[in-house]
Design an enzyme around this catalytic site. Structure first.
Site, short mmCIF file in Angstrom:
data_model
loop_
_atom_site.label_atom_id
_atom_site.label_comp_id
_atom_site.label_asym_id
_atom_site.label_seq_id
_atom_site.Cartn_x
_atom_site.Cartn_y
_atom_site.Cartn_z
CG LEU A 124 -3.57 -1.87 11.44
CD1 LEU A 124 -5.15 -1.30 11.88
CD2 LEU A 124 -3.13 -0.94 10.37
CB THR A 125 0.24 -5.18 12.79
OG1 THR A 125 0.45 -4.40 11.66
CG2 THR A 125 0.74 -6.60 12.39
CD GLU A 126 -5.74 -7.64 16.01
OE1 GLU A 126 -6.11 -8.93 15.58
OE2 GLU A 126 -6.35 -6.51 16.39
CB ALA A 129 -5.05 -8.71 11.38
CB SER A 131 -1.13 -7.99 4.07
OG SER A 131 0.25 -7.69 3.98
CD GLU A 364 4.69 3.87 7.93
OE1 GLU A 364 3.91 4.53 7.25
OE2 GLU A 364 5.14 4.45 9.05
N GLY A 365 2.79 -1.22 5.07
CA GLY A 365 2.30 -1.86 3.86
C GLY A 365 3.36 -2.41 2.95
CB THR A 366 4.01 -5.97 2.01
OG1 THR A 366 2.79 -6.23 1.33
CG2 THR A 366 4.10 -6.55 3.35
N1 COS Z 1 -8.36 6.52 2.37
C1 COS Z 1 -9.65 6.73 3.00
N2 COS Z 1 -10.51 5.83 2.95
C2 COS Z 1 -10.01 4.45 2.31
C3 COS Z 1 -8.68 4.11 1.89
C4 COS Z 1 -7.85 5.34 1.84
N3 COS Z 1 -6.52 5.56 1.41
N4 COS Z 1 -8.46 3.35 1.46
C5 COS Z 1 -9.68 2.57 1.63
N5 COS Z 1 -10.63 3.27 2.41
C6 COS Z 1 -11.89 3.03 2.68
C7 COS Z 1 -12.64 2.26 1.42
O1 COS Z 1 -13.10 3.32 0.73
C8 COS Z 1 -13.68 1.45 2.36
O2 COS Z 1 -14.82 2.15 2.62
P1 COS Z 1 -16.07 1.86 2.28
O3 COS Z 1 -16.37 0.81 3.23
O4 COS Z 1 -17.10 2.91 3.07
O5 COS Z 1 -16.35 1.61 0.96
C9 COS Z 1 -13.18 0.95 3.48
O6 COS Z 1 -11.86 1.90 3.58
C10 COS Z 1 -12.62 -0.30 3.43
O7 COS Z 1 -11.71 -0.54 1.92
P2 COS Z 1 -11.09 -1.73 1.40
O8 COS Z 1 -12.36 -2.31 0.81
O9 COS Z 1 -10.40 -1.37 0.17
O10 COS Z 1 -10.41 -2.66 2.47
P3 COS Z 1 -9.71 -4.02 2.56
O11 COS Z 1 -9.90 -4.86 3.63
O12 COS Z 1 -10.03 -4.63 1.01
O13 COS Z 1 -8.08 -3.53 2.71
C11 COS Z 1 -5.86 -2.93 2.06
C12 COS Z 1 -7.26 -2.89 1.89
C13 COS Z 1 -5.29 -4.21 1.82
C14 COS Z 1 -5.29 -1.99 1.07
C15 COS Z 1 -5.49 -2.48 3.53
O14 COS Z 1 -5.87 -3.51 4.23
C16 COS Z 1 -4.19 -2.33 4.07
O15 COS Z 1 -3.53 -1.23 3.45
N6 COS Z 1 -3.47 -3.19 4.18
C17 COS Z 1 -2.08 -3.14 4.72
C18 COS Z 1 -2.08 -2.52 6.18
C19 COS Z 1 -0.71 -2.12 6.59
O16 COS Z 1 -0.14 -1.14 5.81
N7 COS Z 1 -0.08 -2.49 7.55
C20 COS Z 1 1.12 -1.98 7.82
C21 COS Z 1 0.88 -1.86 9.35
S1 COS Z 1 1.07 -0.30 10.02
S2 COS Z 1 2.86 -0.09 10.19
#
Ligand code: COS
Length: 383
Positions: A124-126, A129, A131, A364-366
């Site tokens: 996922l992470t780039e 990109a 957080s 898995e998310g800060t």
């Molecule tokens: N379950 C199901 N759907 C979800 C969800 C969840 N837990 N969280 C969000 N969604 C859906 C939303 O409902 C939204 O859908 P719609 O477009 O239909 O409304 C869509 O996903 C986008 O959600 P949102 O607008 O909340 O997205 P953002 O871009 O604002 O991002 C965060 C939200 C910051 C929470 C997200 O980018 C994130 O978790 N970032 C961290 C990533 C991460 O953990 N990386 C670690 C690398 S993996 S080890």
């Protein structure tokens, strides 16, 4: 299907013994060699540890979330590198398929992930990109009955060992944000994939990550996870909800181990004519650590039970991840303090844990992403 209590007890007991008798004695060696011995990998396969969370019909053990966290409490009691090896197959490397995969995709990959024949990795992470996962730039352009992937994924756990990548790429425009993201199941060895050198990390030696680079990598349209474009971001979020709970349980295990080591050391180590455990300032640190680890354990168990009951635990999983990962950071810091000079010296392993657990607050998310998820959901619910 949940296990009966006796079978679960046996599994947890077996994992606990395996950790104490086989993994803990190898911690120094794994850190020094930056590698897990093949015999350990084989033993983990034999015990079914790669398939804890994969349904039984696909060859896994099919643990419920409440059961899985109990196993993770035990696995957390040793160097996180051991857990990391089986972590992606049970979590982010398989759950996208379990949750959203087609029957064909489940049949093709889950049995091999469950047995540990292949390792799954979550790309996922780039570079640009992290957080803001929804802003990713890797592209997947449709070309007949294929897609062509281009882009770079960064810090990808278990990528050097992976047989299968769940790759998140943009099939829509950049302006579409999260809605334009699609997940692909891409087999390692597909032409157009190269791996970067191993990342040199602060801790968790023995667990490996690296860049994964896609250059005109052609995959069949059947590689789209779940068969539908534009669903990838939601899949990633659902997978992370689950993964965050698992990581929280690992944090609880690590904290309990550090508390046990700190207590043992403080009862043995004498200063001013008595064991340092007799001093109230040491007792305060032990008590704070114990209470915080207990709170995290209760949170994790309760959230896992509610997840199994079908409740949306997105907010609570984020609460668990935030609290448990910050908690184990404080516990590790106190463990160094209680051990004094010995805590700073590599021989005791405490400084290694201190470095190892630092990652829990990041991947898995800060903590800050968890705060954002919690507060945004609170506001949404109130509105
Ligand atoms: N379950 C199901 N759907 C979800 C969800 C969840 N837990 N969280 C969000 N969604 C859906 C939303 O409902 C939204 O859908 P719609 O477009 O239909 O409304 C869509 O996903 C986008 O959600 P949102 O607008 O909340 O997205 P953002 O871009 O604002 O991002 C965060 C939200 C910051 C929470 C997200 O980018 C994130 O978790 N970032 C961290 C990533 C991460 O953990 N990386 C670690 C690398 S993996 S080890």
């Amino acid at each position: 299907m949940p296990l009966d209590p006796e079978t679960l007890g046996q599994l947890v007991g077996t994992v606990s013994r395996f950790v104490r008798e086989q993994l803990i004695p190898l911690e120094h060696k794994v850190a020094d060699d930056d590698a897990i011995p093949p015999s350990v990998v084989a033993a983990m396969r034999e015990m079914g540890l790669f398939g804890l969370s994969i349904p039984e019909e696909y060859g896994g053990i099919g643990l419920s979330m409440a059961e899985e966290v109990q196993v993770a409490f035990e696995l957390g009691q040793t160097s996180p590198a051991f857990r990391s090896l089986i972590g992606t197959n049970n979590g982010i490397g398989s759950q996208g398929i379990v949750i959203d995969g087609t029957d064909e995709q489940k049949r093709a990959y889950l049995p091999r992930l469950a047995s540990g024949e292949i390792v799954g990795s979550f790309a996922l992470t780039e570079p640009e990109a992290g957080s803001d996962a929804g802003s990713l730039r890797t592209t997947a352009r449709r070309n007949g009955d294929h897609y062509v992937l281009n882009g770079t994924k960064r810090f990808i756990t278990n990528a050097p060992h992976a047989g299968l990548f769940t790759v998140f790429a943009r099939t829509g425009t950049q302006e579409e944000g999260a809605r334009g993201v699609t997940a692909f199941l891409v087999e390692a060895g597909t032409p157009g994939i190269t791996l970067g050198p191993l990342d040199k990390k602060m801790g968790q030696k023995g667990a490996h990550s690296c860049d994964v680079i896609f250059e005109d990598c052609r995959v069949p349209a059947t590689a789209v996870l779940g068969g539908r474009e534009g669903q990838g971001f939601k899949t990633a979020m659902k997978v992370l909800d689950r993964g965050r709970l698992h990581i929280s349980a690992v944090c609880v295990g690590a904290a309990e181990r550090l508390i046990r080591d700190s207590l043992a050391y403080s009862m043995e180590r004498k200063q001013f004519g008595q064991p340092i455990a007799e001093f109230q300032l040491i007792q305060a640190m032990l008590a704070d650590s114990r209470a915080e680890a207990y709170a995290a354990r209760c949170m994790v168990l309760e959230t896992a039970r509610r997840k199994d009951a079908g409740t949306d635990v997105s907010t609570d999983a984020a609460c668990c991840k935030m609290f448990a990962s910050e908690m184990v950071g404080r516990v590790a810091d106190r463990a160094v303090q209680i051990h004094g000079g010995a805590g700073y010296i590599a021989d005791y392993g405490i400084e290694r844990f201190y470095r190892d657990v630092r990652l829990f607050r990041i991947y898995e998310g800060t903590t800050q992403v968890q705060q954002l998820v919690i507060a945004r959901n609170m506001i949404r619910e109130a509105a």
